[in-house]
Design a protein around this motif. Structure first.
Motif, mmCIF file in Angstrom:
data_model
loop_
_atom_site.group_PDB
_atom_site.id
_atom_site.type_symbol
_atom_site.label_atom_id
_atom_site.label_comp_id
_atom_site.label_asym_id
_atom_site.label_seq_id
_atom_site.Cartn_x
_atom_site.Cartn_y
_atom_site.Cartn_z
ATOM 1 N N LEU A 168 0.828 -1.205 0.000
ATOM 2 C CA LEU A 168 0.000 0.000 0.000
ATOM 3 C C LEU A 168 0.860 1.252 0.000
ATOM 4 N N ASP A 169 0.529 2.181 -0.874
ATOM 5 C CA ASP A 169 1.221 3.472 -0.896
ATOM 6 C C ASP A 169 0.912 4.212 0.402
ATOM 7 N N PRO A 170 1.943 4.773 1.049
ATOM 8 C CA PRO A 170 1.704 5.514 2.302
ATOM 9 C C PRO A 170 0.653 6.601 2.172
ATOM 10 N N LYS A 171 0.455 7.124 0.961
ATOM 11 C CA LYS A 171 -0.567 8.164 0.762
ATOM 12 C C LYS A 171 -1.976 7.628 1.055
ATOM 13 N N LEU A 172 -2.145 6.275 0.982
ATOM 14 C CA LEU A 172 -3.461 5.679 1.221
ATOM 15 C C LEU A 172 -3.628 5.179 2.652
ATOM 16 N N SER A 173 -2.626 5.363 3.489
ATOM 17 C CA SER A 173 -2.761 4.938 4.883
ATOM 18 C C SER A 173 -3.939 5.659 5.538
ATOM 19 N N GLY A 174 -4.761 4.899 6.198
ATOM 20 C CA GLY A 174 -5.964 5.453 6.811
ATOM 21 C C GLY A 174 -7.199 5.308 5.950
ATOM 22 N N TYR A 175 -7.059 4.692 4.763
ATOM 23 C CA TYR A 175 -8.220 4.480 3.902
ATOM 24 C C TYR A 175 -9.194 3.539 4.613
ATOM 25 N N ARG A 176 -10.479 3.926 4.641
ATOM 26 C CA ARG A 176 -11.455 3.229 5.470
ATOM 27 C C ARG A 176 -12.551 2.585 4.624
ATOM 28 N N ILE A 177 -12.726 1.285 4.819
ATOM 29 C CA ILE A 177 -13.739 0.504 4.108
ATOM 30 C C ILE A 177 -14.740 -0.035 5.121
ATOM 31 N N ALA A 178 -16.010 0.311 4.956
ATOM 32 C CA ALA A 178 -17.063 -0.260 5.800
ATOM 33 C C ALA A 178 -17.461 -1.616 5.220
ATOM 34 N N VAL A 179 -17.323 -2.656 6.022
ATOM 35 C CA VAL A 179 -17.655 -4.017 5.601
ATOM 36 C C VAL A 179 -18.919 -4.460 6.321
ATOM 37 N N VAL A 180 -19.930 -4.843 5.544
ATOM 38 C CA VAL A 180 -21.167 -5.357 6.134
ATOM 39 C C VAL A 180 -21.595 -6.577 5.325
ATOM 40 N N SER A 181 -22.015 -7.597 6.019
ATOM 41 C CA SER A 181 -22.421 -8.835 5.351
ATOM 42 C C SER A 181 -23.654 -9.413 6.020
ATOM 43 N N ASP A 182 -24.271 -10.365 5.349
ATOM 44 C CA ASP A 182 -25.335 -11.176 5.950
ATOM 45 C C ASP A 182 -26.401 -10.328 6.639
ATOM 46 N N ILE A 183 -26.913 -9.367 5.913
ATOM 47 C CA ILE A 183 -27.984 -8.522 6.432
ATOM 48 C C ILE A 183 -29.284 -9.322 6.536
ATOM 49 N N HIS A 184 -29.512 -10.213 5.592
ATOM 50 C CA HIS A 184 -30.622 -11.174 5.619
ATOM 51 C C HIS A 184 -31.995 -10.511 5.790
ATOM 52 N N LEU A 185 -32.294 -9.587 4.880
ATOM 53 C CA LEU A 185 -33.652 -9.070 4.839
ATOM 54 C C LEU A 185 -34.599 -10.219 4.509
ATOM 55 N N GLY A 186 -35.745 -10.248 5.186
ATOM 56 C CA GLY A 186 -36.674 -11.351 4.965
ATOM 57 C C GLY A 186 -37.897 -11.195 5.841
ATOM 58 N N PRO A 187 -38.528 -12.312 6.221
ATOM 59 C CA PRO A 187 -39.760 -12.222 7.017
ATOM 60 C C PRO A 187 -39.551 -11.652 8.406
ATOM 61 N N LEU A 188 -38.327 -11.721 8.945
ATOM 62 C CA LEU A 188 -38.072 -11.220 10.297
ATOM 63 C C LEU A 188 -37.338 -9.890 10.334
ATOM 64 N N LEU A 189 -36.695 -9.518 9.258
ATOM 65 C CA LEU A 189 -35.929 -8.272 9.206
ATOM 66 C C LEU A 189 -36.342 -7.488 7.963
ATOM 67 N N GLY A 190 -36.747 -6.239 8.166
ATOM 68 C CA GLY A 190 -37.254 -5.458 7.046
ATOM 69 C C GLY A 190 -36.591 -4.105 6.891
ATOM 70 N N ARG A 191 -37.354 -3.136 6.433
ATOM 71 C CA ARG A 191 -36.831 -1.818 6.077
ATOM 72 C C ARG A 191 -36.141 -1.128 7.250
ATOM 73 N N SER A 192 -36.706 -1.236 8.448
ATOM 74 C CA SER A 192 -36.100 -0.551 9.595
ATOM 75 C C SER A 192 -34.708 -1.097 9.887
ATOM 76 N N HIS A 193 -34.507 -2.372 9.625
ATOM 77 C CA HIS A 193 -33.185 -2.980 9.799
ATOM 78 C C HIS A 193 -32.188 -2.364 8.815
ATOM 79 N N THR A 194 -32.609 -2.205 7.563
ATOM 80 C CA THR A 194 -31.739 -1.588 6.559
ATOM 81 C C THR A 194 -31.447 -0.140 6.912
ATOM 82 N N GLU A 195 -32.467 0.591 7.337
ATOM 83 C CA GLU A 195 -32.272 1.999 7.701
ATOM 84 C C GLU A 195 -31.256 2.138 8.835
ATOM 85 N N ARG A 196 -31.319 1.261 9.815
ATOM 86 C CA ARG A 196 -30.371 1.316 10.931
ATOM 87 C C ARG A 196 -28.939 1.072 10.441
ATOM 88 N N ILE A 197 -28.771 0.083 9.573
ATOM 89 C CA ILE A 197 -27.438 -0.232 9.056
ATOM 90 C C ILE A 197 -26.887 0.937 8.242
#
Length: 415
Positions: free
Chosen positions: A181-210
């Motif tokens: 990695l070039d030192p100029k990119l040190s501190g580059y930040r990636i938000a990682v989110v997985s397995d949100i699993h929208l479905g019968p138990l998790l809906g729009r409010s879950h997505t809005e919170r994330i």
């Protein structure tokens, strides 16, 4: 079919320990049996239909029966020891071989209590505390006590796990050093989110919170690494719509998980692109900042092979300048071995849920090289998120949901 057989066996075992062993034949046992049968039917209906009104109680009971069966199995050892002790205490004490001569028997006086007849014992002499149940009554008492202990513990574990699963995901911050990695990119930040699993138990409010929680981190890039949905675009398009509000410097990107293929991958990829979450389908792009950059690549999930849409590492990673670092989005950690063969520096994954419900943590390790967190596989660093949602029971025990901010550095000091 296999699921129904396994759950049927679990319910039978729970019935034996919680109903048959704790009630004599009669009305109470019939009522208890009907309750267990009804709960089994509710579980099967909830899983089979995925309709919210059935899915919520059905999946919660699935977690309860799992932990009941597990705890009853753990209690088998104390059960056996206590029942063995009960049998010993209730066994008759043999009479003395010789009778006491009549001449040696004195008349009891008013001041001296009469002796017990030879060959008899008091409850205390037999080792039984006064007032304690004897014989079958003692075994019934043991069965009821252990059933109560198992029941209270199971409800406590499931209740705690539900608060974990349904509460806000943890925000983790994970520094990762990349030698290229070039030192100029040190501190580059990636938000990682997985397995949100929208479905019968998790809906729009879950997505809005994330979305809200990710935007609060003010990251450079968002990586959604699969298993966003458990249903079609028609069913869940509105629930996913808040993803259009994700904010980052270099945009949001997505790779398929196994559940996308069960839910109709092509329509979802089109919908996500429309929402500004760009799919990486066995492809890569260049990310640049301040005159420096790295390659961002994505491969399809291994489940895609059954749908003629499997991962193609050669296409995603071939022909690039290997002096530049590459960050790969791949749903399953098991894909890291092939990624390492193509010189990937960092792989971002999900899929495992961190085990979701202890002791499934142990089983995950048999299939995936990294259950949770940061590790190295064949020279490639792999970060595996616990995921922000859940699958099946709305319960997490020992694996809280998370959103991770991966911060890239030229070295661990972050300079």
């Amino acid at each position: 079919m296999l699921f129904a057989v396994v759950m049927g066996a679990a319910h039978y075992y729970v019935w034996r320990r919680a109903v048959r062993d704790t009630t004599p034949p009669g009305r109470a046992r019939r009522i208890g049996t009907a309750v267990v049968v009804g709960l089994f039917a509710l579980l099967v209906a909830g899983v089979a239909t995925n309709v919210g009104v059935l899915a919520w109680p059905g999946y919660l009971w699935l977690a309860c029966v799992f932990y009941l069966a597990l705890l009853f199995a753990v209690l088998e050892v104390p059960r056996a020891l206590l029942n063995r002790a009960a049998r010993r205490r209730s066994a008759p004490v043999p009479a003395h071989d010789a009778a006491v001569p009549a001449a040696d028997v004195a008349e009891p006086s008013a001041d001296v209590p009469a002796r017990e007849p030879a060959g008899t014992t008091t409850g205390t002499e037999a080792g039984t505390p006064p007032g304690a149940p004897d014989g079958p009554s003692r075994r019934l008492f043991i069965a009821r006590s252990l059933a109560a202990v198992g029941g209270v513990a199971a409800v406590g574990v499931v209740g705690y796990g539900a608060t974990q699963a349904l509460g806000d995901p943890l925000v983790k911050r994970v520094p990762v050093a990349l030698a290229k990695l070039d030192p100029k990119l040190s501190g580059y930040r990636i938000a990682v989110v997985s397995d949100i699993h929208l479905g019968p138990l998790l809906g729009r409010s879950h997505t809005e919170r994330i979305v809200r929680m990710i935007n609060e981190q003010q990251v450079d890039l968002v990586a959604v690494v699969g298993d966003l949905v458990d249903g079609t675009v028609e069913e869940l398009g509105e629930a996913a719509a808040p993803l259009r509000d994700l904010v980052s410097t270099h945009g949001s990107y997505f790779v398929t998980g196994n559940h996308e293929y069960y839910s109709g991958a092509e329509p979802w990829l089109t919908e996500l692109d429309r929402l500004g979450v760009h799919p990486l389908r066995n492809e890569r792009l260049r990310v640049e900042r301040a005159g420096a950059g790295f390659d961002l690549a994505g491969v399809n999930d291994v489940t895609g092979r059954s749908f003629d849409d499997g991962p193609d590492f050669a296409r995603a990673l071939g022909g690039r300048d290997r002096s530049n670092p590459v960050v790969l989005l791949a749903h399953q950690p098991v894909q890291a071995r092939e990624a390492a063969a193509h010189g990937v520096d960092l792989q971002l994954s999900g899929h495992t849920h961190g085990g979701q419900m202890f002791p499934f943590h142990l089983a995950v390790g048999l299939q995936q090289p990294v259950r949770s967190g940061l590790a190295t596989v064949d020279g490639t660093q792999v970060y595996t998120s616990n995921g922000a949602g859940f699958w099946g029971p709305p319960v997490r025990v020992g694996a809280p949901p998370d959103i991770t901010v991966v911060e890239l550095h030229h070295n661990f000091a972050g300079r």
